[in-house]
Write a protein that holds these residues in place. Structure first.
Motif, mmCIF file in Angstrom:
data_model
loop_
_atom_site.group_PDB
_atom_site.id
_atom_site.type_symbol
_atom_site.label_atom_id
_atom_site.label_comp_id
_atom_site.label_asym_id
_atom_site.label_seq_id
_atom_site.Cartn_x
_atom_site.Cartn_y
_atom_site.Cartn_z
ATOM 1 N N GLU A 72 48.731 -8.387 13.138
ATOM 2 C CA GLU A 72 47.697 -7.718 12.360
ATOM 3 C C GLU A 72 47.249 -6.473 13.112
ATOM 4 N N GLU A 73 46.487 -5.650 12.456
ATOM 5 C CA GLU A 73 45.886 -4.500 13.112
ATOM 6 C C GLU A 73 44.671 -4.978 13.887
ATOM 7 N N GLY A 74 44.279 -4.206 14.878
ATOM 8 C CA GLY A 74 43.070 -4.546 15.601
ATOM 9 C C GLY A 74 43.310 -4.690 17.086
ATOM 10 N N PRO A 75 42.308 -5.226 17.788
ATOM 11 C CA PRO A 75 42.420 -5.380 19.236
ATOM 12 C C PRO A 75 43.496 -6.401 19.602
ATOM 13 N N PRO A 76 43.951 -6.358 20.877
ATOM 14 C CA PRO A 76 45.030 -7.269 21.300
ATOM 15 C C PRO A 76 44.760 -8.735 20.980
ATOM 16 N N GLU A 77 43.537 -9.197 21.194
ATOM 17 C CA GLU A 77 43.241 -10.613 20.960
ATOM 18 C C GLU A 77 43.458 -10.997 19.502
ATOM 19 N N THR A 78 43.008 -10.153 18.572
ATOM 20 C CA THR A 78 43.188 -10.417 17.143
ATOM 21 C C THR A 78 44.663 -10.437 16.785
ATOM 22 N N ARG A 79 45.401 -9.487 17.313
ATOM 23 C CA ARG A 79 46.829 -9.389 17.024
ATOM 24 C C ARG A 79 47.589 -10.597 17.572
ATOM 25 N N LEU A 80 47.241 -11.009 18.790
ATOM 26 C CA LEU A 80 47.930 -12.147 19.388
ATOM 27 C C LEU A 80 47.587 -13.456 18.696
ATOM 28 N N ARG A 81 46.345 -13.603 18.249
ATOM 29 C CA ARG A 81 45.978 -14.812 17.492
ATOM 30 C C ARG A 81 46.836 -14.923 16.231
ATOM 31 N N LEU A 127 55.957 -8.709 22.729
ATOM 32 C CA LEU A 127 54.835 -8.597 21.807
ATOM 33 C C LEU A 127 53.515 -8.457 22.571
ATOM 34 N N ILE A 128 53.327 -9.276 23.600
ATOM 35 C CA ILE A 128 52.090 -9.216 24.376
ATOM 36 C C ILE A 128 51.991 -7.882 25.111
ATOM 37 N N LEU A 129 53.096 -7.449 25.697
ATOM 38 C CA LEU A 129 53.083 -6.162 26.394
ATOM 39 C C LEU A 129 52.721 -5.041 25.429
ATOM 40 N N GLY A 130 53.285 -5.098 24.217
ATOM 41 C CA GLY A 130 52.958 -4.090 23.207
ATOM 42 C C GLY A 130 51.492 -4.134 22.819
ATOM 43 N N ALA A 131 50.951 -5.350 22.641
ATOM 44 C CA ALA A 131 49.544 -5.491 22.269
ATOM 45 C C ALA A 131 48.630 -4.980 23.378
ATOM 46 N N LEU A 132 49.067 -5.146 24.631
ATOM 47 C CA LEU A 132 48.267 -4.683 25.765
ATOM 48 C C LEU A 132 48.501 -3.205 26.074
ATOM 49 N N GLY A 133 49.500 -2.598 25.424
ATOM 50 C CA GLY A 133 49.810 -1.195 25.682
ATOM 51 C C GLY A 133 50.487 -0.968 27.023
ATOM 52 N N VAL A 134 51.264 -1.950 27.488
ATOM 53 C CA VAL A 134 51.940 -1.856 28.789
ATOM 54 C C VAL A 134 53.422 -1.603 28.551
ATOM 55 N N LEU A 178 45.659 -17.339 27.626
ATOM 56 C CA LEU A 178 46.281 -16.100 28.092
ATOM 57 C C LEU A 178 45.242 -15.173 28.709
ATOM 58 N N THR A 179 44.082 -15.063 28.089
ATOM 59 C CA THR A 179 43.021 -14.199 28.607
ATOM 60 C C THR A 179 42.627 -14.614 30.024
ATOM 61 N N ALA A 187 43.156 -10.358 39.442
ATOM 62 C CA ALA A 187 42.504 -10.507 40.748
ATOM 63 C C ALA A 187 43.502 -10.313 41.892
ATOM 64 N N HIS A 188 44.800 -10.448 41.588
ATOM 65 C CA HIS A 188 45.854 -10.294 42.592
ATOM 66 C C HIS A 188 46.689 -9.034 42.385
ATOM 67 N N ASP A 189 46.552 -8.413 41.230
ATOM 68 C CA ASP A 189 47.361 -7.242 40.878
ATOM 69 C C ASP A 189 46.498 -6.321 40.028
ATOM 70 N N SER A 190 46.017 -5.252 40.615
ATOM 71 C CA SER A 190 45.067 -4.364 39.918
ATOM 72 C C SER A 190 45.694 -3.618 38.755
ATOM 73 N N SER A 191 47.015 -3.633 38.622
ATOM 74 C CA SER A 191 47.652 -2.937 37.496
ATOM 75 C C SER A 191 47.639 -3.752 36.213
ATOM 76 N N VAL A 192 47.217 -5.001 36.300
ATOM 77 C CA VAL A 192 47.242 -5.883 35.132
ATOM 78 C C VAL A 192 46.034 -5.585 34.232
ATOM 79 N N PRO A 193 46.297 -5.248 32.958
ATOM 80 C CA PRO A 193 45.182 -4.964 32.046
ATOM 81 C C PRO A 193 44.497 -6.238 31.574
ATOM 82 N N GLN A 194 43.269 -6.089 31.125
ATOM 83 C CA GLN A 194 42.517 -7.205 30.576
ATOM 84 C C GLN A 194 42.587 -7.136 29.060
ATOM 85 N N MET A 195 42.477 -8.289 28.414
ATOM 86 C CA MET A 195 42.389 -8.314 26.961
ATOM 87 C C MET A 195 40.959 -7.944 26.591
ATOM 88 N N SER A 196 40.849 -7.142 25.522
ATOM 89 C CA SER A 196 39.476 -6.779 25.103
ATOM 90 C C SER A 196 39.313 -7.025 23.631
#
Length: 196
Positions: A72-81, A127-134, A178-179, A187-196
């Protein structure tokens, strides 16, 4: 009926039967009775039962990939759900086939079905990488996402067999997992994005 349509009809009959019992318990006689065809017609399209089982289970994995594609459209969490709901729907529809695909030691498992399962797992990570923009994930992020796909598979196997958790709660709970995993990894890798 065209040859391709007849072949699909036999696969559909097998999948219908897999909905009520494990694929290894379904016989050629069961399939021809369900499809209302003769034994010689069955063997015109499939050289043996195993070939049909593999084709039917590949249909399940294609359904899982299609389920993942339903973003679906929207933030990563909505899309992944939405994607997880698609996986749950397909796994539930093909319950016995899905369990047979993932169950350790299944007599149906082959290198072809293993490759098809890996394709589903890889698609889930993409899919998750795409939703996170990575576009260039770190090794730790990839490890986290692969671990999460194992969590999803294990949870779905348990849920399909026990039904102890309401279906409506399953997708949200899995995305929340996943969140939390992403937060721990960040906490171990600062390059990892957070879900918002």
């Amino acid at each position: 009926m065209s040859p391709e349509a007849r072949r699909e009809d036999l696969i559909r009959a097998a999948l219908d039967l897999f909905g009520s019992r494990a694929p290894e318990l379904v016989t050629v006689d069961d399939i021809i009775a369900r499809a209302e065809v003769s034994r010689p017609l069955f063997y015109r399209y499939f050289s043996n039962l195993r070939e049909l089982q593999v084709e039917a289970l590949k249909t399940v994995t294609e359904g899982l990939i299609d389920g993942l594609a339903g973003l679906e459209e929207g933030p990563p969490e909505t899309r992944l759900r939405a994607a997880v709901r698609g996986l749950i729907d397909v796994a539930d529809h093909y319950r016995a086939g899905y369990v047979a695909l993932l169950r350790s030691g299944s007599v149906i498992a082959t290198s072809e079905t293993d490759a098809a399962i890996d394709e589903v797992r890889n698609r889930a990570v993409e899919l998750i990488l795409g939703a996170l923009g990575v576009s260039e994930p770190s090794p730790m992020l990839l490890l986290t996402l692969r671990c999460w796909t194992a969590v999803v598979e294990g949870a779905l196997l348990s849920w399909l067999q026990e039904r102890s958790v309401p279906r409506e709660a399953l997708d949200g709970w899995l995305v929340d997992q996943l969140t939390v995993m992403l937060s721990a990894t960040a906490a171990h890798d600062s390059s990892v994005p957070q879900m918002s």
